[in-house]
Scaffold this active site. Structure first.
Site, PDB file in Angstrom:
ATOM      1  N   THR A 162      41.879  34.724  35.351  1.00 46.24           N
ATOM      2  CA  THR A 162      41.647  33.371  35.793  1.00 46.24           C
ATOM      3  C   THR A 162      40.566  32.824  34.900  1.00 46.24           C
ATOM      4  O   THR A 162      39.403  32.914  35.154  1.00 46.24           O
ATOM      5  CB  THR A 162      41.322  33.301  37.270  1.00 46.24           C
ATOM      6  OG1 THR A 162      40.964  32.058  37.671  1.00 46.24           O
ATOM      7  CG2 THR A 162      40.388  34.328  37.730  1.00 46.24           C
ATOM      8  N   ASN A 220      36.168  41.641  45.063  1.00 49.33           N
ATOM      9  CA  ASN A 220      37.587  41.315  45.204  1.00 49.33           C
ATOM     10  C   ASN A 220      38.118  41.586  46.601  1.00 49.33           C
ATOM     11  O   ASN A 220      39.059  40.932  47.046  1.00 49.33           O
ATOM     12  CB  ASN A 220      38.393  42.060  44.142  1.00 49.33           C
ATOM     13  CG  ASN A 220      38.253  41.402  42.786  1.00 49.33           C
ATOM     14  OD1 ASN A 220      38.882  40.393  42.509  1.00 49.33           O
ATOM     15  ND2 ASN A 220      37.382  41.948  41.944  1.00 49.33           N
TER      16      ASN A 220
END
Length: 407
Positions: free
Chosen positions: A191, A402
């Site tokens: 990303t 995460n």
């Protein structure tokens, strides 16, 4: 904490022909900078490269369409929501945001390129984003690069921005760029978003070639976790406001000078992404040489760089060189002569003649593995090709960040 990475200087060079407005739309957190608008002077030219992920995000689809149809005048970026995995409604949302900005600036919707980054699979809050656009436009100014770098951050701990000024054929030119990214990084064009502007004028095909050459040597040479994002994009804007005559051919010395400077800027931004990798404690340079082709050198480098066992050994500062050896062995090279392969940690040879180097000691390996910056060199002994890749370790914090990403 980032590995050897400092905050960028506050006095980033403005690029003539570019103004930037940054504000908060409250997409994920109230008051957080999450909406950025770039205004590009009339006559500017734009090139971009996008993710190769088949599930590319809605803004990527729309940006590609718009870039093919007209010359962009505005870039619209939001963080906090990726608008990916959202189907037709996501495409409509991206187009609505472009249309809302276009109405305010009295341009066509196609003159706006949209970019999004954040959580995948959630609807883009169009009303929040469009409500913030007047504030972003009111904030437009040429020296807002550092604010923009902050405004595109997600799990980044520091903004990433670089400026360069140099003389080309006796003319002073400027390049300034920003990038974001800390996880889901393994670009094939992660990303990851990058925005670069220059006051040089280049022919459209030359501009595109320069960007692709620079990206291939920088953003396409990094990996944090091996995951290629749905949203990554790198965009290069050339406003043509410098006095340097237009660069119309890749054969010109001016093209080489410009592309070298652009590549250096992209490498610095790309390495900053790795140094700020989620939970990173080590910055690792993988150098593979002696290959039959660059492709096989990259295959070896990425196999080692993306091995969870190798990455956790780096986090532990454990000279478990067998993990590197095993990764090289499974990289898929045909007819690899094991006795010809040499592996080094910095200047310490750990593998030679098919096994542990006779001169190697655990103390030598431990000394290198305890460093923040580590170089791994793999000599394949089967040709003259070489390649370099940058990565980081896997830490407890990577798992925590995460695991908690949506909460």
């Amino acid at each position: 904490m980032p590995v050897g990475l400092k905050a960028p200087p506050a006095d980033l060079r403005a690029v003539a022909g570019v103004r930037i407005g940054v504000t908060s739309a409250g997409i994920k957190k109230p008051g957080r900078l999450d909406c950025v608008v770039f205004e590009l002077a009339e006559g500017s030219r734009t090139a971009a490269v996008f993710t190769r992920n088949a599930f590319c995000a809605a803004p990527v689809v729309v940006a590609r369409e718009h870039l093919a149809q007209t010359t962009p005048r505005y870039l619209l970026i939001n963080t906090g929501n990726a608008n990916a995995g959202t189907g037709e409604s996501g495409l409509n949302a991206a187009r609505q945001c472009c249309a809302a900005l276009a109405q305010l600036i009295e341009q066509s919707s196609e003159a706006v390129l949209p970019y999004s980054t954040g959580v995948i699979g959630e609807p883009l809050p169009v009303e929040k984003l469009t409500a913030a656009l007047p504030k972003a436009l009111a904030a437009l100014r040429p020296d807002a690069w550092l604010e923009a770098a902050r405004g595109i951050m997600t799990t980044d701990t520091l903004p990433k921005a670089v400026s360069r000024q140099l003389d080309i054929a006796g003319h002073r030119v400027t390049l300034t760029g920003i990038a974001k990214g800390a996880g889901m990084i393994r670009p094939d064009m992660a990303t990851m978003l990058g925005f670069i502007a220059t006051d040089v004028r280049l022919a459209p095909d030359v501009l595109d070639a320069a960007l692709r050459a620079a990206v291939d040597a920088s953003f396409n040479r990094i990996t944090i976790d091996g995951d290629t994002s749905t949203n990554d994009a790198v965009t290069l804007v050339a406003t043509g406001r410098a006095s340097l005559p237009e660069i119309r051919s890749q054969d010109l010395a001016e093209y080489g000078a410009f592309t070298n400077a652009l590549t250096e800027l992209c490498v610095e931004l790309a390495q900053a992404i790795v140094r700020d990798g989620e939970g990173a404690t080590k910055f690792i340079t993988l150098k593979v040489d002696g290959g039959a082709s660059e492709a096989e050198c990259l295959a070896v480098a990425y196999t080692v760089a993306q091995s969870p066992l190798v990455k956790t050994a780096f986090f532990a500062s454990d000279p478990n060189w067998g993990r590197i050896l095993a990764a090289v062995g499974r990289a898929g090279l045909n007819d690899l002569v094991l006795e010809a392969v040499e592996i080094y940690l910095d200047d310490v040879c750990i593998v030679r003649d098919g096994g542990r180097a006779a001169s190697y000691t655990e103390e030598q390996g431990q000394r290198v593995m305890s460093q923040e910056d580590i170089a791994v060199r793999i000599a394949l002994g089967r040709g003259s090709a070489r390649a370099e890749v940058w990565t980081c370790d896997f830490s407890y914090d990577y798992v925590r960040i995460n695991a908690e990403y949506r909460t």
